[in-house]
Motif scaffolding. Structure first.
Motif, PDB file in Angstrom:
ATOM      1  N   GLU A  59       0.807  -1.230   0.000  1.00 51.61           N
ATOM      2  CA  GLU A  59       0.000   0.000   0.000  1.00 51.61           C
ATOM      3  C   GLU A  59       0.837   1.277   0.000  1.00 51.61           C
ATOM      4  OE1 GLU A  59      -3.789  -0.147   2.374  1.00 51.61           O
ATOM      5  OE2 GLU A  59      -2.766  -1.856   3.301  1.00 51.61           O
ATOM      6  N   LEU A  60       1.817   1.353   0.855  1.00 53.90           N
ATOM      7  CA  LEU A  60       2.635   2.568   0.963  1.00 53.90           C
ATOM      8  C   LEU A  60       4.037   2.161   1.394  1.00 53.90           C
ATOM      9  CD1 LEU A  60       2.394   5.751   0.912  1.00 53.90           C
ATOM     10  CD2 LEU A  60       2.105   5.602   3.393  1.00 53.90           C
ATOM     11  N   ASN A  61       5.043   2.464   0.550  1.00 54.47           N
ATOM     12  CA  ASN A  61       6.397   2.029   0.909  1.00 54.47           C
ATOM     13  C   ASN A  61       6.949   2.838   2.081  1.00 54.47           C
ATOM     14  OD1 ASN A  61       8.493   4.139   0.013  1.00 54.47           O
ATOM     15  ND2 ASN A  61       7.218   3.974  -1.809  1.00 54.47           N
ATOM     16  N   GLY A  62       7.925   2.257   2.749  1.00 55.49           N
ATOM     17  CA  GLY A  62       8.440   2.836   3.978  1.00 55.49           C
ATOM     18  C   GLY A  62       9.009   4.230   3.850  1.00 55.49           C
ATOM     19  N   ILE A  63       9.715   4.514   2.764  1.00 53.99           N
ATOM     20  CA  ILE A  63      10.331   5.832   2.594  1.00 53.99           C
ATOM     21  C   ILE A  63       9.270   6.910   2.407  1.00 53.99           C
ATOM     22  CG2 ILE A  63      11.820   7.222   1.098  1.00 53.99           C
ATOM     23  CD1 ILE A  63      13.522   4.750   0.655  1.00 53.99           C
ATOM     24  N   THR A  64       8.254   6.608   1.613  1.00 50.44           N
ATOM     25  CA  THR A  64       7.147   7.551   1.433  1.00 50.44           C
ATOM     26  C   THR A  64       6.431   7.773   2.762  1.00 50.44           C
ATOM     27  OG1 THR A  64       6.835   6.766  -0.836  1.00 50.44           O
ATOM     28  CG2 THR A  64       5.039   8.026   0.123  1.00 50.44           C
ATOM     29  N   ALA A  65       6.251   6.701   3.516  1.00 50.46           N
ATOM     30  CA  ALA A  65       5.586   6.801   4.817  1.00 50.46           C
ATOM     31  C   ALA A  65       6.373   7.689   5.775  1.00 50.46           C
ATOM     32  CB  ALA A  65       5.407   5.412   5.419  1.00 50.46           C
ATOM     33  N   ILE A  66       7.696   7.547   5.784  1.00 55.76           N
ATOM     34  CA  ILE A  66       8.542   8.363   6.669  1.00 55.76           C
ATOM     35  C   ILE A  66       8.283   9.845   6.447  1.00 55.76           C
ATOM     36  CG2 ILE A  66      10.900   9.137   7.161  1.00 55.76           C
ATOM     37  CD1 ILE A  66      11.886   6.404   6.439  1.00 55.76           C
ATOM     38  N   ARG A  67       8.332  10.239   5.181  1.00 57.91           N
ATOM     39  CA  ARG A  67       8.184  11.655   4.851  1.00 57.91           C
ATOM     40  C   ARG A  67       6.845  12.200   5.354  1.00 57.91           C
ATOM     41  NH1 ARG A  67       8.611  11.212  -0.105  1.00 57.91           N
ATOM     42  NH2 ARG A  67      10.791  11.672  -0.449  1.00 57.91           N
ATOM     43  N   ALA A  68       5.783  11.429   5.149  1.00 55.12           N
ATOM     44  CA  ALA A  68       4.457  11.869   5.580  1.00 55.12           C
ATOM     45  C   ALA A  68       4.346  11.909   7.102  1.00 55.12           C
ATOM     46  CB  ALA A  68       3.400  10.943   4.989  1.00 55.12           C
ATOM     47  N   ILE A  69       4.895  10.909   7.755  1.00 58.85           N
ATOM     48  CA  ILE A  69       4.819  10.828   9.219  1.00 58.85           C
ATOM     49  C   ILE A  69       5.554  11.988   9.878  1.00 58.85           C
ATOM     50  CG2 ILE A  69       5.610   9.511  11.239  1.00 58.85           C
ATOM     51  CD1 ILE A  69       5.205   6.980   9.428  1.00 58.85           C
ATOM     52  N   LYS A  70       6.736  12.298   9.379  1.00 63.53           N
ATOM     53  CA  LYS A  70       7.574  13.320  10.019  1.00 63.53           C
ATOM     54  C   LYS A  70       7.002  14.729   9.885  1.00 63.53           C
ATOM     55  CE  LYS A  70      11.082  12.880  11.735  1.00 63.53           C
ATOM     56  NZ  LYS A  70      11.451  12.679  13.161  1.00 63.53           N
ATOM     57  N   VAL A 156      10.474   6.793  -7.243  1.00 68.30           N
ATOM     58  CA  VAL A 156       9.935   6.601  -8.594  1.00 68.30           C
ATOM     59  C   VAL A 156      10.672   5.477  -9.305  1.00 68.30           C
ATOM     60  CG1 VAL A 156       9.653   7.666 -10.881  1.00 68.30           C
ATOM     61  CG2 VAL A 156       9.087   8.968  -8.819  1.00 68.30           C
ATOM     62  N   LEU A 157      11.995   5.457  -9.173  1.00 66.30           N
ATOM     63  CA  LEU A 157      12.801   4.417  -9.809  1.00 66.30           C
ATOM     64  C   LEU A 157      12.409   3.032  -9.290  1.00 66.30           C
ATOM     65  CD1 LEU A 157      15.147   3.476 -11.565  1.00 66.30           C
ATOM     66  CD2 LEU A 157      16.716   4.077  -9.706  1.00 66.30           C
ATOM     67  N   LYS A 158      12.220   2.923  -8.005  1.00 66.61           N
ATOM     68  CA  LYS A 158      11.854   1.636  -7.412  1.00 66.61           C
ATOM     69  C   LYS A 158      10.494   1.161  -7.936  1.00 66.61           C
ATOM     70  CE  LYS A 158      11.649  -0.691  -2.947  1.00 66.61           C
ATOM     71  NZ  LYS A 158      12.590  -1.719  -3.372  1.00 66.61           N
ATOM     72  N   LEU A 159       9.543   2.078  -8.031  1.00 67.01           N
ATOM     73  CA  LEU A 159       8.205   1.722  -8.500  1.00 67.01           C
ATOM     74  C   LEU A 159       8.206   1.391  -9.995  1.00 67.01           C
ATOM     75  CD1 LEU A 159       6.165   4.358  -6.469  1.00 67.01           C
ATOM     76  CD2 LEU A 159       6.212   1.891  -6.099  1.00 67.01           C
ATOM     77  N   LEU A 160       8.997   2.128 -10.773  1.00 70.17           N
ATOM     78  CA  LEU A 160       9.132   1.812 -12.198  1.00 70.17           C
ATOM     79  C   LEU A 160       9.712   0.414 -12.374  1.00 70.17           C
ATOM     80  CD1 LEU A 160      10.558   5.163 -13.622  1.00 70.17           C
ATOM     81  CD2 LEU A 160       8.373   4.130 -14.267  1.00 70.17           C
ATOM     82  N   SER A 161      10.683   0.099 -11.554  1.00 69.19           N
ATOM     83  CA  SER A 161      11.364  -1.195 -11.655  1.00 69.19           C
ATOM     84  C   SER A 161      10.459  -2.353 -11.249  1.00 69.19           C
ATOM     85  CB  SER A 161      12.618  -1.196 -10.774  1.00 69.19           C
ATOM     86  OG  SER A 161      13.491  -0.169 -11.172  1.00 69.19           O
ATOM     87  N   SER A 162       9.440  -2.044 -10.443  1.00 75.22           N
ATOM     88  CA  SER A 162       8.501  -3.095 -10.042  1.00 75.22           C
ATOM     89  C   SER A 162       7.392  -3.281 -11.070  1.00 75.22           C
ATOM     90  CB  SER A 162       7.889  -2.762  -8.671  1.00 75.22           C
ATOM     91  OG  SER A 162       7.040  -1.636  -8.753  1.00 75.22           O
ATOM     92  N   GLU A 168      -0.160   4.642 -11.829  1.00 78.00           N
ATOM     93  CA  GLU A 168      -0.104   3.917 -10.556  1.00 78.00           C
ATOM     94  C   GLU A 168       0.904   4.559  -9.607  1.00 78.00           C
ATOM     95  OE1 GLU A 168      -1.011  -0.674 -11.760  1.00 78.00           O
ATOM     96  OE2 GLU A 168       0.860   0.184 -12.536  1.00 78.00           O
ATOM     97  N   ILE A 169       2.027   4.992 -10.172  1.00 76.77           N
ATOM     98  CA  ILE A 169       3.052   5.662  -9.358  1.00 76.77           C
ATOM     99  C   ILE A 169       2.509   6.973  -8.803  1.00 76.77           C
ATOM    100  CG2 ILE A 169       5.324   6.766  -9.403  1.00 76.77           C
ATOM    101  CD1 ILE A 169       6.103   4.725 -11.580  1.00 76.77           C
ATOM    102  N   ALA A 170       1.807   7.715  -9.650  1.00 71.40           N
ATOM    103  CA  ALA A 170       1.219   8.991  -9.232  1.00 71.40           C
ATOM    104  C   ALA A 170       0.254   8.782  -8.073  1.00 71.40           C
ATOM    105  CB  ALA A 170       0.506   9.648 -10.414  1.00 71.40           C
ATOM    106  N   GLN A 171      -0.555   7.744  -8.164  1.00 63.61           N
ATOM    107  CA  GLN A 171      -1.518   7.457  -7.098  1.00 63.61           C
ATOM    108  C   GLN A 171      -0.823   7.074  -5.801  1.00 63.61           C
ATOM    109  OE1 GLN A 171      -3.882   4.425  -8.995  1.00 63.61           O
ATOM    110  NE2 GLN A 171      -5.340   5.894  -9.853  1.00 63.61           N
ATOM    111  N   GLU A 172       0.197   6.235  -5.899  1.00 67.94           N
ATOM    112  CA  GLU A 172       0.884   5.765  -4.687  1.00 67.94           C
ATOM    113  C   GLU A 172       1.640   6.883  -3.993  1.00 67.94           C
ATOM    114  OE1 GLU A 172       4.046   2.371  -3.187  1.00 67.94           O
ATOM    115  OE2 GLU A 172       2.641   1.969  -4.806  1.00 67.94           O
ATOM    116  N   LEU A 173       2.248   7.786  -4.786  1.00 69.69           N
ATOM    117  CA  LEU A 173       3.042   8.870  -4.203  1.00 69.69           C
ATOM    118  C   LEU A 173       2.248  10.161  -4.011  1.00 69.69           C
ATOM    119  CD1 LEU A 173       6.420   8.405  -6.141  1.00 69.69           C
ATOM    120  CD2 LEU A 173       5.735   7.458  -3.933  1.00 69.69           C
ATOM    121  N   ALA A 174       0.956  10.140  -4.388  1.00 65.48           N
ATOM    122  CA  ALA A 174       0.076  11.303  -4.250  1.00 65.48           C
ATOM    123  C   ALA A 174       0.605  12.512  -5.012  1.00 65.48           C
ATOM    124  CB  ALA A 174      -0.127  11.644  -2.771  1.00 65.48           C
ATOM    125  N   ILE A 175       1.046  12.268  -6.247  1.00 65.49           N
ATOM    126  CA  ILE A 175       1.482  13.338  -7.143  1.00 65.49           C
ATOM    127  C   ILE A 175       0.767  13.124  -8.474  1.00 65.49           C
ATOM    128  CG2 ILE A 175       3.721  13.684  -6.033  1.00 65.49           C
ATOM    129  CD1 ILE A 175       4.997  11.892  -8.082  1.00 65.49           C
TER     130      ILE A 175
END
Length: 209
Positions: A59-70, A156-162, A168-175
């Motif tokens: 649902e939400l990768n850890g790095i994206t979650a960190i930024r939002a949490i902080k 973005v690179l990680k999601l492209l590679s998956s 889909e990337i835009a939705q996951e990263l809210a951009i």
């Protein structure tokens, strides 16, 4: 007592970390959850001092979650606890707001040391990683190549590679999709490639993903 939340998609990891600190006089695992999106509800309802989280989460990768949490929880300390290579993802994690990075190969003593250090206001990286960051990297080294990428570009690179599409990337990263395209263009330029296949190949070859 330091209150710790464990976030990992593997039940055995969550159960294992909780069991490890069951009798610890200073650390208590107050909760375990399996996805990044669950973090926000948990920390809203319960007091947490330190989060130990995997990067690869549903649902939400850890790095994206960190930024939002902080953004709203500046005093909350976050340690990334991952199988991903430290020499690549530690930098991105710290940039995003994490206070430490642990490989899943470390022993129990190291996990405890990391929790105590970040709770006290420090940054925890392995000794090897700390030394590595002090070296003058050559132009073609993996770390130097990686340092040219922003945290968002790595996401973005990680999601492209998956195999995920721009939408889909835009939705996951809210951009928006246009922003994803911009990041993709930057990645092409920074990694010196002209297409997605070469981009992913270059990232794999250098250890960026």
């Amino acid at each position: 007592m330091i209150k710790v939340l464990v976030v990992d998609y593997h039940p055995i990891v969550r159960a294992g970390l909780k069991l490890l600190f069951e009798t610890d006089p200073e650390i208590k695992v107050v909760g375990t959850i399996g996805s990044g999106i669950e973090i926000f509800e948990f920390i809203r309802r319960f007091p947490v001092d330190v989060i130990i989280s995997e990067i690869d989460l549903p649902e939400l990768n850890g790095i994206t979650a960190i930024r939002a949490i902080k953004k709203d929880n500046q005093n909350l300390k976050i340690i990334m606890f991952s199988h991903q290579p430290e020499e690549i993802y530690a930098i991105s994690s710290i940039k995003a707001g994490a206070a430490g990075y642990l490989s899943k190969t470390v022993d129990v003593k190291t996990i405890r040391e990391a929790i105590l250090k970040v709770y006290g206001g420090g940054i925890y990286l392995s000794e090897a990683m700390a030394k590595h960051l002090n070296y003058e990297d050559t132009r073609n080294s993996k770390t130097n190549l990686y340092k040219r990428l922003s945290t968002r570009e790595v996401e973005v690179l990680k999601l492209l590679s998956s195999g995920k599409k721009n939408k889909e990337i835009a939705q996951e990263l809210a951009i928006n999709e246009k922003t994803v395209s911009t990041y993709k263009a930057r990645l092409f330029k920074k990694l010196n490639v002209t297409n997605l296949v070469d981009l992913i190949h270059q990232a794999e070859h250098t250890g960026s993903i």
